[in-house]
Enzyme design. Structure first.
Site, PDB file in Angstrom:
ATOM      1  N   LYS A   1     -69.030  91.217  30.813  1.00 44.65           N
ATOM      2  CA  LYS A   1     -69.989  91.513  29.740  1.00 44.65           C
ATOM      3  C   LYS A   1     -69.660  92.926  29.260  1.00 44.65           C
ATOM      4  O   LYS A   1     -70.310  93.900  29.633  1.00 44.65           O
ATOM      5  CB  LYS A   1     -71.414  91.373  30.260  1.00 44.65           C
ATOM      6  CG  LYS A   1     -72.378  91.015  29.140  1.00 44.65           C
ATOM      7  CD  LYS A   1     -73.671  90.473  29.688  1.00 44.65           C
ATOM      8  CE  LYS A   1     -74.755  90.576  28.666  1.00 44.65           C
ATOM      9  NZ  LYS A   1     -74.484  89.985  27.364  1.00 44.65           N
TER      10      LYS A   1
ATOM     11  N   GLU B   1     -68.993  78.465  23.866  1.00 42.98           N
ATOM     12  CA  GLU B   1     -70.358  79.015  23.913  1.00 42.98           C
ATOM     13  C   GLU B   1     -70.761  79.495  22.526  1.00 42.98           C
ATOM     14  O   GLU B   1     -70.003  79.351  21.561  1.00 42.98           O
ATOM     15  CB  GLU B   1     -70.447  80.160  24.938  1.00 42.98           C
ATOM     16  CG  GLU B   1     -69.521  81.323  24.647  1.00 42.98           C
ATOM     17  CD  GLU B   1     -69.642  82.492  25.634  1.00 42.98           C
ATOM     18  OE1 GLU B   1     -70.620  82.578  26.378  1.00 42.98           O
ATOM     19  OE2 GLU B   1     -68.741  83.342  25.607  1.00 42.98           O
TER      20      GLU B   1
ATOM     21  N   ARG C   1     -74.316  91.075  38.140  1.00 47.18           N
ATOM     22  CA  ARG C   1     -73.301  90.777  37.123  1.00 47.18           C
ATOM     23  C   ARG C   1     -72.733  92.071  36.531  1.00 47.18           C
ATOM     24  O   ARG C   1     -71.528  92.163  36.265  1.00 47.18           O
ATOM     25  CB  ARG C   1     -73.889  89.879  36.030  1.00 47.18           C
ATOM     26  CG  ARG C   1     -72.817  89.344  35.087  1.00 47.18           C
ATOM     27  CD  ARG C   1     -73.348  88.283  34.146  1.00 47.18           C
ATOM     28  NE  ARG C   1     -74.334  88.811  33.221  1.00 47.18           N
ATOM     29  CZ  ARG C   1     -75.035  88.051  32.360  1.00 47.18           C
ATOM     30  NH1 ARG C   1     -74.844  86.750  32.315  1.00 47.18           N
ATOM     31  NH2 ARG C   1     -75.918  88.602  31.557  1.00 47.18           N
TER      32      ARG C   1
HETATM   33  N1  PXG Z   1     -72.569  84.300  26.358  1.00 49.25           N
HETATM   34  C1  PXG Z   1     -72.372  85.539  25.872  1.00 49.25           C
HETATM   35  C2  PXG Z   1     -71.057  85.893  25.272  1.00 49.25           C
HETATM   36  C3  PXG Z   1     -73.401  86.478  25.946  1.00 49.25           C
HETATM   37  O1  PXG Z   1     -73.216  87.714  25.462  1.00 49.25           O
HETATM   38  C4  PXG Z   1     -74.806  84.798  27.005  1.00 49.25           C
HETATM   39  C5  PXG Z   1     -73.741  83.930  26.916  1.00 49.25           C
HETATM   40  C6  PXG Z   1     -76.070  84.361  27.684  1.00 49.25           C
HETATM   41  O2  PXG Z   1     -76.150  84.983  28.947  1.00 49.25           O
HETATM   42  P1  PXG Z   1     -77.550  85.321  29.635  1.00 49.25           P
HETATM   43  O3  PXG Z   1     -77.167  85.873  30.966  1.00 49.25           O
HETATM   44  O4  PXG Z   1     -78.232  86.300  28.729  1.00 49.25           O
HETATM   45  O5  PXG Z   1     -78.286  84.046  29.744  1.00 49.25           O
HETATM   46  C7  PXG Z   1     -74.647  86.109  26.513  1.00 49.25           C
HETATM   47  C8  PXG Z   1     -75.788  87.081  26.569  1.00 49.25           C
HETATM   48  C9  PXG Z   1     -77.724  91.351  22.643  1.00 49.25           C
HETATM   49  C10 PXG Z   1     -77.804  90.495  23.840  1.00 49.25           C
HETATM   50  O6  PXG Z   1     -78.496  92.274  22.538  1.00 49.25           O
HETATM   51  C11 PXG Z   1     -76.734  89.718  24.193  1.00 49.25           C
HETATM   52  C12 PXG Z   1     -76.818  88.902  25.315  1.00 49.25           C
HETATM   53  C13 PXG Z   1     -77.967  88.891  26.054  1.00 49.25           C
HETATM   54  C14 PXG Z   1     -79.040  89.689  25.695  1.00 49.25           C
HETATM   55  C15 PXG Z   1     -78.958  90.489  24.580  1.00 49.25           C
HETATM   56  O7  PXG Z   1     -76.894  91.091  21.763  1.00 49.25           O
HETATM   57  N2  PXG Z   1     -75.750  88.119  25.625  1.00 49.25           N
END
Ligand code: PXG
Length: 296
Positions: free
Chosen positions: A153, A186, A54
């Site tokens: 991301k 989301e 990703r």
């Molecule tokens: N939507 C958004 C906008 C995100 O930033 C998710 C969904 C969930 O994705 P994953 O692949 O983690 O299941 C995210 C994930 C942080 C932090 O430190 C942010 C995320 C993941 C881990 C840490 O703010 N975002």
């Protein structure tokens, strides 16, 4: 006490207090860069390959040429974990556009900056997982896929932060964002699922949601357990009237929602399917087949 934690920056390791980058880095000046948040459980980095894939997809979209390949990125991540003696960890990979001048043109940034932070993870109380959290639907709409899409991301998280501020000021735990058409998208850093009549639904990424790795794992688990899972448009009405609602994300794992904009979700308690998925998820993330082992 000074932390002995080592941070990787561009091929070198620095103690946490000396891990610094330039103020001319466009990651800081313009949010021009990408990241991944990853977790390791008991010596297994959950879905590391998927996170790296990703990261490189995000890089491709913003035409950022990461100077090392995916395998090297995996090896450097593992090396950083080993240096810090970590088995349970939160891992943050960041690749910025690098140092440039005071102008946003990425062409003026010759070399991307690669940062790997691995930290121990504070296992906070399981309260939220057991009682569920309160959320609100924010006035801030998710940026659409033809704008600063959250499919990337990226280091540009102001869209989520604006929504999070709204949750903070209204005294709830988390915010939900809608897409431009008013459909559920989301959370600020979580994907969202609803359960209705034992069927699971989650919004498709064309609402602007990130393709979540936890969400994908949860879909796999749910299907294995025999549930029907659909990626489909969800309205706020459907969310308020769901049997169960939960968030998924690397940081949150699986968190039930008990209340949204003061509407109680069902009886206000985590539902049976959410609980079942939580129980399966705990086992799943520790399965060496679902990730990469740090200390082989
Ligand atoms: N939507 C958004 C906008 C995100 O930033 C998710 C969904 C969930 O994705 P994953 O692949 O983690 O299941 C995210 C994930 C942080 C932090 O430190 C942010 C995320 C993941 C881990 C840490 O703010 N975002």
């Amino acid at each position: 006490m000074e932390s002995a934690l080592q941070v990787y920056i561009d091929g070198n390791f620095y103690p946490k207090s000396e891990a610094k980058i330039s103020v001319f880095d466009h990651g800081l000046l313009y949010g021009d860069g990408i990241f991944e948040g990853i977790r390791a459980y008991d010596g297994v980095v959950f879905k590391l390959k998927e996170h790296i894939d990703r990261l490189y997809r995000s890089a491709h979209m913003i035409m950022l040429q990461i100077p090392i390949n995916k395998e090297e990125m995996i090896q450097r991540t593992l090396e950083t974990l080993r240096r810090n003696n970590l088995k349970d960890a939160y891992i943050r990979l960041v690749v910025t556009r690098g140092k440039g001048d005071l102008g946003l043109n990425p062409r003026r940034c010759p070399k991307p900056t690669i940062i790997i932070i691995t930290d121990s993870i504070a296992l906070h109380g399981n309260d939220a997982k057991e009682t569920g959290i309160a959320a609100l639907i924010s006035w801030v709409k998710r940026d659409p896929v033809d704008a600063t899409s959250h499919e990337i991301k990226s280091l540009n998280y102001l869209n989520s932060i604006l929504a999070k501020i709204e949750a903070n000021v209204w005294g709830v735990d988390e915010a939900i964002v809608l897409d431009k058409n008013g459909f559920v998208c989301e959370g600020v850093a979580e994907n969202i699922f609803l359960v209705r009549n034992e069927k699971l639904c989650t919004p498709p990424t064309y609402t602007g949601a990130l393709h979540g790795i936890t969400a994908e794992a949860v879909q796999t688990l749910a299907k294995k357990l025999g549930y029907d899972v659909k990626e489909t448009i969800i309205t706020p009405f459907q969310l308020f009237n769901a049997d169960e609602v939960f968030f998924t994300g690397t940081a949150s794992e699986i968190i039930p929602l008990r209340e949204i904009n003061k509407r109680q979700i069902n009886d206000g308690k985590p539902g049976p399917i959410t609980r079942q998925l939580q129980a399966e998820f705990i086992k799943f993330v520790r399965d060496p087949k679902e990730g990469i082992v740090i200390y082989p």
